[in-house]
Design a protein around this motif. Structure first.
Motif, short mmCIF file in Angstrom:
data_model
loop_
_atom_site.label_atom_id
_atom_site.label_comp_id
_atom_site.label_asym_id
_atom_site.label_seq_id
_atom_site.Cartn_x
_atom_site.Cartn_y
_atom_site.Cartn_z
N GLY A 1 0.68 -1.42 -0.09
CA GLY A 1 -0.14 -0.17 0.18
C GLY A 1 0.85 1.31 -0.01
N ARG A 2 2.03 1.20 -0.35
CA ARG A 2 2.95 2.49 -0.43
C ARG A 2 2.86 2.87 -1.75
N LEU A 3 3.05 4.54 -1.94
CA LEU A 3 3.28 5.22 -3.25
C LEU A 3 4.60 5.63 -3.51
N ALA A 4 5.59 5.63 -2.44
CA ALA A 4 6.82 6.35 -2.43
C ALA A 4 7.50 5.70 -1.44
N ILE B 1 7.64 -1.81 -0.17
CA ILE B 1 8.23 -0.73 0.14
C ILE B 1 8.06 -0.48 1.70
N PRO B 2 8.42 -1.52 2.47
CA PRO B 2 8.11 -1.27 3.90
C PRO B 2 8.11 0.10 4.76
N ASP B 3 9.00 0.86 4.57
CA ASP B 3 9.17 1.94 5.32
C ASP B 3 8.82 3.36 4.29
N GLY B 4 7.82 2.99 3.30
CA GLY B 4 7.64 3.97 2.33
C GLY B 4 6.38 4.77 2.81
N GLU B 5 5.88 5.76 1.87
CA GLU B 5 4.85 6.68 2.31
C GLU B 5 3.44 5.99 2.01
N PRO B 6 2.56 5.68 2.99
CA PRO B 6 1.32 5.04 2.62
C PRO B 6 0.59 6.03 1.65
N CYS B 7 -0.18 5.32 0.73
CA CYS B 7 -1.06 5.86 -0.29
C CYS B 7 -2.08 6.79 0.20
N PHE B 8 -2.63 6.33 1.23
CA PHE B 8 -3.89 7.10 1.75
C PHE B 8 -3.75 7.12 3.36
N PRO B 9 -4.42 8.24 3.99
CA PRO B 9 -4.66 8.22 5.35
C PRO B 9 -5.11 6.88 5.95
N GLY B 10 -4.76 6.34 6.81
CA GLY B 10 -5.31 5.10 7.34
C GLY B 10 -4.57 3.93 6.80
N PRO C 1 -0.96 2.19 6.74
CA PRO C 1 -1.08 0.50 6.36
C PRO C 1 -1.76 -0.16 7.53
N ALA C 2 -2.47 0.48 8.37
CA ALA C 2 -3.28 -0.01 9.61
C ALA C 2 -4.52 -0.87 8.68
N ARG C 3 -4.88 -0.22 7.59
CA ARG C 3 -6.01 -0.82 6.70
C ARG C 3 -5.36 -0.90 5.19
N ALA C 4 -5.75 -1.97 4.41
CA ALA C 4 -5.20 -1.85 3.29
C ALA C 4 -5.91 -0.94 2.45
N PRO C 5 -5.25 -0.39 1.33
CA PRO C 5 -5.97 0.78 0.28
C PRO C 5 -7.24 0.49 -0.09
N GLN C 6 -7.68 -0.73 -0.36
CA GLN C 6 -8.89 -1.27 -0.74
C GLN C 6 -10.03 -1.13 0.53
N GLN C 7 -9.56 -1.43 1.63
CA GLN C 7 -10.36 -1.14 2.70
C GLN C 7 -10.94 0.49 3.12
N VAL C 8 -9.76 1.08 2.75
CA VAL C 8 -9.96 2.56 2.79
C VAL C 8 -11.09 3.03 1.73
N LEU C 9 -10.91 2.52 0.72
CA LEU C 9 -11.74 2.95 -0.40
C LEU C 9 -13.04 2.51 -0.16
N ALA C 10 -13.43 1.05 0.29
CA ALA C 10 -14.56 0.62 0.62
C ALA C 10 -15.01 1.33 1.90
N ALA C 11 -14.48 1.93 2.67
CA ALA C 11 -14.95 2.63 3.82
C ALA C 11 -15.47 3.88 3.55
N HIS C 12 -15.17 4.38 2.43
CA HIS C 12 -15.84 5.85 1.69
C HIS C 12 -16.74 5.59 0.83
#
Length: 185
Positions: free
Chosen positions: A16-19, A138-147, A149-160
């Motif tokens: 779930g990292r973008l950078a 990218i274990p120490d990278g920048e997460p793609c969304f707020p939330g 790596p506690a949640r997967a990107p797909q979970q964040v999108l579904a939650a919205h």
């Protein structure tokens, strides 16, 4: 604005990292199939919105109208480095005003990051195009969304309120897929 269609675009690693930790997209995430998909999408967009670290490296980039989020201006100001861009501070000016100042009141708005910018539009996306590179971590990278790596990107999108469509294979060599997440109703 009723005439604007808000679409998000990101490619993420398996985690779930973008950078990387320096806010730089690593070469491992610069995958040809995704670059082709992203470039074609931006060529159709009427306005690009991103933060100061998110950039595009396509030949048409300087020609595109864009809003660059920053706290260095009070509301909206011309970008001295790009005549097609405005610097925008969301704290001083709503998005509708900023897009109107950029000359865009209808069409596709492409949100291309970073994480805070993606987060600002979570309740407004018509479609979010999530590309996943399953072979990249990218274990120490920048997460793609707020939330993340506690949640997967797909979970964040579904939650919205976004729902996954059918994934499309866009790079067979790297097993990269893009999934449209759409708001229904």
């Amino acid at each position: 604005m009723a005439g604007l269609r808000i679409e998000g675009f990101v490619i993420v690693s398996a985690d779930g990292r973008l950078a990387n930790a320096d806010n730089v997209m690593p070469d491992e995430l610069k995958i040809e199939g995704d670059k082709r998909f992203f470039t074609a999408a931006l060529d159709r967009a009427d306005l690009i919105v991103h933060g100061r670290h998110s950039q595009e490296e396509q030949p048409n980039a300087p020609k595109r109208r864009r809003l660059i989020l920053t706290s260095k201006v009070a509301a909206i100001a011309p970008d001295p480095a790009n005549p097609n861009a405005l610097l925008w501070n969301p704290a001083g000016c709503p998005f509708e005003t900023a897009s109107r100042e950029a000359g865009v009141t209808a069409g596709i708005v492409a949100i291309i990051g970073g994480p805070g910018v993606f987060g600002m539009f979570m309740a407004r996306y018509d479609t979010f195009w999530l590309s996943v590179a399953p072979k990249v971590r990218i274990p120490d990278g920048e997460p793609c969304f707020p939330g993340v790596p506690a949640r997967a990107p797909q979970q964040v999108l579904a939650a919205h309120g976004l729902h996954a469509g059918a994934p499309q294979l866009i790079d067979a060599a790297q097993d990269v897929t893009v999934t449209p997440w759409r708001r229904t109703g």
